[in-house]
Scaffold this motif. Structure first.
Motif, PDB file in Angstrom:
ATOM      1  N   PRO A 237       0.818  -1.227   0.000  1.00  0.00           N
ATOM      2  CA  PRO A 237       0.000   0.000   0.000  1.00  0.00           C
ATOM      3  C   PRO A 237       0.853   1.279   0.000  1.00  0.00           C
ATOM      4  O   PRO A 237       0.514   2.251  -0.667  1.00  0.00           O
ATOM      5  CB  PRO A 237      -0.823  -0.108   1.290  1.00  0.00           C
ATOM      6  N   LEU A 238       1.966   1.263   0.722  1.00  0.00           N
ATOM      7  CA  LEU A 238       2.850   2.429   0.742  1.00  0.00           C
ATOM      8  C   LEU A 238       3.482   2.643  -0.631  1.00  0.00           C
ATOM      9  O   LEU A 238       3.579   3.778  -1.109  1.00  0.00           O
ATOM     10  CB  LEU A 238       3.936   2.262   1.808  1.00  0.00           C
ATOM     11  N   ALA A 239       3.887   1.566  -1.279  1.00  0.00           N
ATOM     12  CA  ALA A 239       4.473   1.673  -2.619  1.00  0.00           C
ATOM     13  C   ALA A 239       3.464   2.263  -3.601  1.00  0.00           C
ATOM     14  O   ALA A 239       3.817   3.113  -4.432  1.00  0.00           O
ATOM     15  CB  ALA A 239       4.942   0.304  -3.102  1.00  0.00           C
ATOM     16  N   LEU A 240       2.221   1.841  -3.502  1.00  0.00           N
ATOM     17  CA  LEU A 240       1.187   2.372  -4.394  1.00  0.00           C
ATOM     18  C   LEU A 240       0.934   3.852  -4.127  1.00  0.00           C
ATOM     19  O   LEU A 240       0.780   4.641  -5.063  1.00  0.00           O
ATOM     20  CB  LEU A 240      -0.102   1.564  -4.250  1.00  0.00           C
ATOM     21  N   GLU A 241       0.913   4.240  -2.844  1.00  0.00           N
ATOM     22  CA  GLU A 241       0.736   5.654  -2.503  1.00  0.00           C
ATOM     23  C   GLU A 241       1.903   6.482  -3.032  1.00  0.00           C
ATOM     24  O   GLU A 241       1.715   7.592  -3.530  1.00  0.00           O
ATOM     25  CB  GLU A 241       0.643   5.828  -0.984  1.00  0.00           C
ATOM     26  N   PHE A 242       3.108   5.933  -2.918  1.00  0.00           N
ATOM     27  CA  PHE A 242       4.307   6.624  -3.391  1.00  0.00           C
ATOM     28  C   PHE A 242       4.237   6.836  -4.901  1.00  0.00           C
ATOM     29  O   PHE A 242       4.476   7.942  -5.395  1.00  0.00           O
ATOM     30  CB  PHE A 242       5.543   5.806  -3.006  1.00  0.00           C
ATOM     31  N   LYS A 243       3.872   5.787  -5.636  1.00  0.00           N
ATOM     32  CA  LYS A 243       3.763   5.901  -7.093  1.00  0.00           C
ATOM     33  C   LYS A 243       2.717   6.936  -7.492  1.00  0.00           C
ATOM     34  O   LYS A 243       2.929   7.732  -8.412  1.00  0.00           O
ATOM     35  CB  LYS A 243       3.422   4.545  -7.716  1.00  0.00           C
ATOM     36  N   LEU A 244       1.604   6.921  -6.806  1.00  0.00           N
ATOM     37  CA  LEU A 244       0.549   7.891  -7.094  1.00  0.00           C
ATOM     38  C   LEU A 244       1.041   9.311  -6.822  1.00  0.00           C
ATOM     39  O   LEU A 244       0.829  10.221  -7.629  1.00  0.00           O
ATOM     40  CB  LEU A 244      -0.691   7.585  -6.255  1.00  0.00           C
ATOM     41  N   ALA A 245       1.745   9.488  -5.713  1.00  0.00           N
ATOM     42  CA  ALA A 245       2.220  10.822  -5.336  1.00  0.00           C
ATOM     43  C   ALA A 245       3.239  11.365  -6.332  1.00  0.00           C
ATOM     44  O   ALA A 245       3.147  12.523  -6.754  1.00  0.00           O
ATOM     45  CB  ALA A 245       2.820  10.785  -3.930  1.00  0.00           C
ATOM     46  N   PHE A 246       4.224  10.543  -6.740  1.00  0.00           N
ATOM     47  CA  PHE A 246       5.211  11.096  -7.671  1.00  0.00           C
ATOM     48  C   PHE A 246       4.639  11.269  -9.065  1.00  0.00           C
ATOM     49  O   PHE A 246       5.049  12.165  -9.803  1.00  0.00           O
ATOM     50  CB  PHE A 246       6.559  10.354  -7.646  1.00  0.00           C
ATOM     51  N   THR A 247       3.650  10.469  -9.411  1.00  0.00           N
ATOM     52  CA  THR A 247       2.987  10.657 -10.700  1.00  0.00           C
ATOM     53  C   THR A 247       2.204  11.965 -10.704  1.00  0.00           C
ATOM     54  O   THR A 247       2.267  12.737 -11.666  1.00  0.00           O
ATOM     55  CB  THR A 247       2.064   9.469 -11.014  1.00  0.00           C
ATOM     56  N   ARG A 248       1.491  12.219  -9.617  1.00  0.00           N
ATOM     57  CA  ARG A 248       0.749  13.485  -9.507  1.00  0.00           C
ATOM     58  C   ARG A 248       1.687  14.684  -9.542  1.00  0.00           C
ATOM     59  O   ARG A 248       1.339  15.737 -10.077  1.00  0.00           O
ATOM     60  CB  ARG A 248      -0.057  13.519  -8.212  1.00  0.00           C
ATOM     61  N   ALA A 249       2.868  14.524  -8.954  1.00  0.00           N
ATOM     62  CA  ALA A 249       3.844  15.613  -8.923  1.00  0.00           C
ATOM     63  C   ALA A 249       4.576  15.762 -10.259  1.00  0.00           C
ATOM     64  O   ALA A 249       5.378  16.677 -10.425  1.00  0.00           O
ATOM     65  CB  ALA A 249       4.857  15.373  -7.800  1.00  0.00           C
ATOM     66  N   GLU A 250       4.300  14.843 -11.180  1.00  0.00           N
ATOM     67  CA  GLU A 250       4.911  14.850 -12.513  1.00  0.00           C
ATOM     68  C   GLU A 250       6.433  14.774 -12.448  1.00  0.00           C
ATOM     69  O   GLU A 250       7.151  15.478 -13.161  1.00  0.00           O
ATOM     70  CB  GLU A 250       4.441  16.055 -13.328  1.00  0.00           C
ATOM     71  N   ILE A 251       6.913  13.895 -11.551  1.00  0.00           N
ATOM     72  CA  ILE A 251       8.343  13.596 -11.475  1.00  0.00           C
ATOM     73  C   ILE A 251       8.497  12.087 -11.563  1.00  0.00           C
ATOM     74  O   ILE A 251       7.524  11.345 -11.424  1.00  0.00           O
ATOM     75  CB  ILE A 251       8.997  14.147 -10.186  1.00  0.00           C
TER      76      ILE A 251
END
Length: 62
Positions: free
Chosen positions: A26-40
């Motif tokens: 779940p943390l990995a998925l949250e991390f992926k979502l966060a950096f994708t949203r940040a466009e990095i």
């Protein structure tokens, strides 16, 4: 420079090293979502997260 070019240039750069670890899914998925949203990309997000963590650790020293 696109993501693949950046990864290749960092791989060839002696000033960069690869690190890895295991985190809960779940943390990995949250991390992926966060950096994708940040466009990095993941490397940029990891670098920022690690730098912040190190800074926090150093700030806690007496």
């Amino acid at each position: 420079m696109n993501t693949d070019e950046m990864a290749a240039s960092r791989r060839a750069d002696p000033n960069y090293v690869q690190i890895s670890g295991h985190v809960p899914k779940p943390l990995a998925l949250e991390f992926k979502l966060a950096f994708t949203r940040a466009e990095i990309n993941q490397s940029e997000a990891m670098e920022a997260a690690i730098a912040l963590w190190v800074q926090q650790q150093e700030g806690g020293k007496a």
